[in-house]
Design a protein around this motif. Structure first.
Motif, PDB file in Angstrom:
ATOM      1  N   PRO A  14      -3.586  -5.601 -21.708  1.00 36.51           N
ATOM      2  CA  PRO A  14      -3.941  -6.840 -22.400  1.00 36.51           C
ATOM      3  C   PRO A  14      -2.727  -7.567 -22.939  1.00 36.51           C
ATOM      4  CG  PRO A  14      -4.450  -4.917 -23.743  1.00 36.51           C
ATOM      5  CD  PRO A  14      -4.082  -4.405 -22.398  1.00 36.51           C
ATOM      6  N   VAL A  15      -2.836  -8.878 -23.005  1.00 39.29           N
ATOM      7  CA  VAL A  15      -1.763  -9.730 -23.533  1.00 39.29           C
ATOM      8  C   VAL A  15      -2.197 -10.260 -24.890  1.00 39.29           C
ATOM      9  CG1 VAL A  15      -0.433 -11.835 -23.181  1.00 39.29           C
ATOM     10  CG2 VAL A  15      -0.979 -10.344 -21.222  1.00 39.29           C
ATOM     11  N   THR A  16      -1.344 -10.076 -25.886  1.00 40.94           N
ATOM     12  CA  THR A  16      -1.654 -10.499 -27.254  1.00 40.94           C
ATOM     13  C   THR A  16      -0.486 -11.299 -27.805  1.00 40.94           C
ATOM     14  OG1 THR A  16      -2.900  -8.452 -27.596  1.00 40.94           O
ATOM     15  CG2 THR A  16      -2.312  -9.713 -29.556  1.00 40.94           C
ATOM     16  N   VAL A  17      -0.789 -12.462 -28.393  1.00 41.92           N
ATOM     17  CA  VAL A  17       0.237 -13.244 -29.074  1.00 41.92           C
ATOM     18  C   VAL A  17       0.391 -12.689 -30.486  1.00 41.92           C
ATOM     19  CG1 VAL A  17       0.912 -15.527 -29.893  1.00 41.92           C
ATOM     20  CG2 VAL A  17      -0.268 -15.294 -27.698  1.00 41.92           C
ATOM     21  N   LEU A  18       1.578 -12.191 -30.799  1.00 39.49           N
ATOM     22  CA  LEU A  18       1.837 -11.594 -32.104  1.00 39.49           C
ATOM     23  C   LEU A  18       2.397 -12.597 -33.101  1.00 39.49           C
ATOM     24  CD1 LEU A  18       3.467  -8.221 -30.934  1.00 39.49           C
ATOM     25  CD2 LEU A  18       1.062  -8.695 -31.451  1.00 39.49           C
ATOM     26  N   LYS A  19       3.113 -13.597 -32.595  1.00 38.06           N
ATOM     27  CA  LYS A  19       3.716 -14.585 -33.488  1.00 38.06           C
ATOM     28  C   LYS A  19       3.989 -15.838 -32.693  1.00 38.06           C
ATOM     29  CE  LYS A  19       7.439 -15.052 -36.917  1.00 38.06           C
ATOM     30  NZ  LYS A  19       8.608 -14.371 -37.551  1.00 38.06           N
ATOM     31  N   GLN A  20       3.719 -16.985 -33.316  1.00 36.50           N
ATOM     32  CA  GLN A  20       3.951 -18.253 -32.639  1.00 36.50           C
ATOM     33  C   GLN A  20       4.402 -19.276 -33.681  1.00 36.50           C
ATOM     34  OE1 GLN A  20       0.649 -19.565 -30.234  1.00 36.50           O
ATOM     35  NE2 GLN A  20       1.922 -20.877 -28.954  1.00 36.50           N
ATOM     36  N   THR A  21       5.698 -19.271 -33.947  1.00 36.12           N
ATOM     37  CA  THR A  21       6.306 -20.211 -34.887  1.00 36.12           C
ATOM     38  C   THR A  21       7.521 -20.812 -34.189  1.00 36.12           C
ATOM     39  OG1 THR A  21       7.547 -18.358 -35.888  1.00 36.12           O
ATOM     40  CG2 THR A  21       5.459 -18.998 -36.925  1.00 36.12           C
ATOM     41  N   ARG A  22       8.699 -20.675 -34.782  1.00 35.98           N
ATOM     42  CA  ARG A  22       9.921 -21.066 -34.080  1.00 35.98           C
ATOM     43  C   ARG A  22      10.203 -20.095 -32.946  1.00 35.98           C
ATOM     44  NH1 ARG A  22      14.228 -20.247 -36.791  1.00 35.98           N
ATOM     45  NH2 ARG A  22      15.546 -21.747 -35.704  1.00 35.98           N
ATOM     46  N   VAL A  23       9.662 -18.893 -33.083  1.00 37.96           N
ATOM     47  CA  VAL A  23       9.748 -17.904 -32.016  1.00 37.96           C
ATOM     48  C   VAL A  23       8.348 -17.653 -31.482  1.00 37.96           C
ATOM     49  CG1 VAL A  23      11.778 -16.832 -33.066  1.00 37.96           C
ATOM     50  CG2 VAL A  23       9.496 -15.918 -33.549  1.00 37.96           C
ATOM     51  N   LEU A  24       8.296 -17.169 -30.255  1.00 33.22           N
ATOM     52  CA  LEU A  24       7.023 -16.791 -29.644  1.00 33.22           C
ATOM     53  C   LEU A  24       7.135 -15.330 -29.237  1.00 33.22           C
ATOM     54  CD1 LEU A  24       4.225 -17.444 -28.491  1.00 33.22           C
ATOM     55  CD2 LEU A  24       5.357 -18.276 -26.409  1.00 33.22           C
ATOM     56  N   VAL A  25       6.247 -14.509 -29.767  1.00 34.19           N
ATOM     57  CA  VAL A  25       6.280 -13.074 -29.508  1.00 34.19           C
ATOM     58  C   VAL A  25       4.955 -12.666 -28.871  1.00 34.19           C
ATOM     59  CG1 VAL A  25       6.634 -10.778 -30.471  1.00 34.19           C
ATOM     60  CG2 VAL A  25       7.790 -12.746 -31.510  1.00 34.19           C
ATOM     61  N   VAL A  26       5.034 -12.015 -27.736  1.00 29.11           N
ATOM     62  CA  VAL A  26       3.860 -11.643 -26.957  1.00 29.11           C
ATOM     63  C   VAL A  26       3.952 -10.159 -26.621  1.00 29.11           C
ATOM     64  CG1 VAL A  26       2.672 -11.956 -24.751  1.00 29.11           C
ATOM     65  CG2 VAL A  26       3.537 -13.940 -25.989  1.00 29.11           C
ATOM     66  N   ARG A  27       2.833  -9.470 -26.777  1.00 31.04           N
ATOM     67  CA  ARG A  27       2.765  -8.081 -26.322  1.00 31.04           C
ATOM     68  C   ARG A  27       1.979  -8.029 -25.031  1.00 31.04           C
ATOM     69  NH1 ARG A  27       1.533  -2.396 -29.469  1.00 31.04           N
ATOM     70  NH2 ARG A  27       1.198  -1.156 -27.587  1.00 31.04           N
TER      71      ARG A  27
END
Length: 270
Positions: A14-27
């Motif tokens: 599964p793909v999960t967005v962990l953070k979406q601000t100035r950075v984008l972090v995806v698991r």
């Protein structure tokens, strides 16, 4: 960009967005992929990634560095972050945080590593505060605290630059530091500043502060004096930390002093 980051992970799951601000972090599966802000210095980031990769047992090692749509992207093993279950069970890893910081501070910064990034963010944070139109009754104590800060003390110790409990994860059963974006030589007291400010503001339970500080000193931490840690923290970096990224402590920690009233119950940041 989320789909492209997931493809860079080269993992099923599964793909999960962990953070979406100035950075984008995806698991994606057992890998985490982070798109850094546009304009990130590639030379500095590479140096910090190399340093993190040479800190076994202290920092989570990176898996790779890529470029996507003009942005630098780092790839990491997925770790297990602190959860509310840890907080509810009374197992918040303050001791592990203190121990890991002590181990980090015992290292000399590699040659060519940029200075720790924390102090350089302060002027930018103050500029953002001025541009945001924050009411004066809120902004004035922050400006007053900022005006009293002494000149940043340089140092050769390796420091994290942006430490809080969100910067450690469990990986293969062990807690490790993550996020070397601000890793570099500097004053190690800055890494203790955020929990010190929370404690001084009455936001951190004294027992948790004691757990953290005792573990740090027991592991050989050198940022503060064992007899009086406030000699290094009071009026130094601990005064600024609530004015940077942590919103809740604006008024209470301006002077960085020990609490004179019983602290309020601590709640973890979200």
């Amino acid at each position: 960009m989320i789909e492209e980051l997931a493809r860079l992970a080269r993992r099923d799951g599964p793909v999960t967005v962990l953070k979406q601000t100035r950075v984008l972090v995806v698991r994606a599966g057992d890998v985490v992929v982070k798109a850094h802000p546009p304009g990130t210095d590639e030379h500095a980031l590479r140096a910090r990634l190399d340093a993190a990769g040479n800190l076994p047992g202290v920092m989570l090692p990176p898996l790779g560095l890529e470029r996507l749509d003009g942005r630098l992207v780092t790839i990491w093993p997925a770790g297990e972050p602190l959860t509310m279950a840890d907080v509810d069970a009374g197992t918040t890893p303050w001791e592990e945080g203190g121990r890991l910081l002590a181990l980090l501070h015992a290292r000399r910064a590699p040659a060519g590593l940029p200075p720790a990034g924390g102090p350089s963010r302060l002027p930018r944070a103050m500029a953002d505060l001025a541009a945001a139109g924050v009411p004066d009754q809120v902004a004035a104590p922050i400006r007053a605290a900022y005006a009293t800060l002494p000149q940043v003390r340089e140092g050769g110790a390796l420091t994290h630059g942006d430490w809080h409990l969100g910067q450690i994860v469990r990986h293969d059963g062990a807690w490790l530091l993550i996020d070397p974006d601000d890793l570099g030589p500097g004053d190690p007291a800055w890494d203790l500043a955020r929990p010190a400010a929370w404690y001084a503001a009455g936001l951190l339970d004294p027992r948790d502060w004691e757990r953290f500080l005792t573990a740090y000193l027991a592991a050989g931490g050198t940022a503060v004096s064992a007899g009086d840690p406030w000699r290094e923290l009071d009026g130094r970096p601990g005064r600024d930390r609530p004015t940077g990224r942590d919103g809740g402590g604006h008024g209470g920690a301006g002077g960085g002093n020990r609490p004179t009233t019983p602290p309020r119950p601590w709640c973890p940041p979200v």
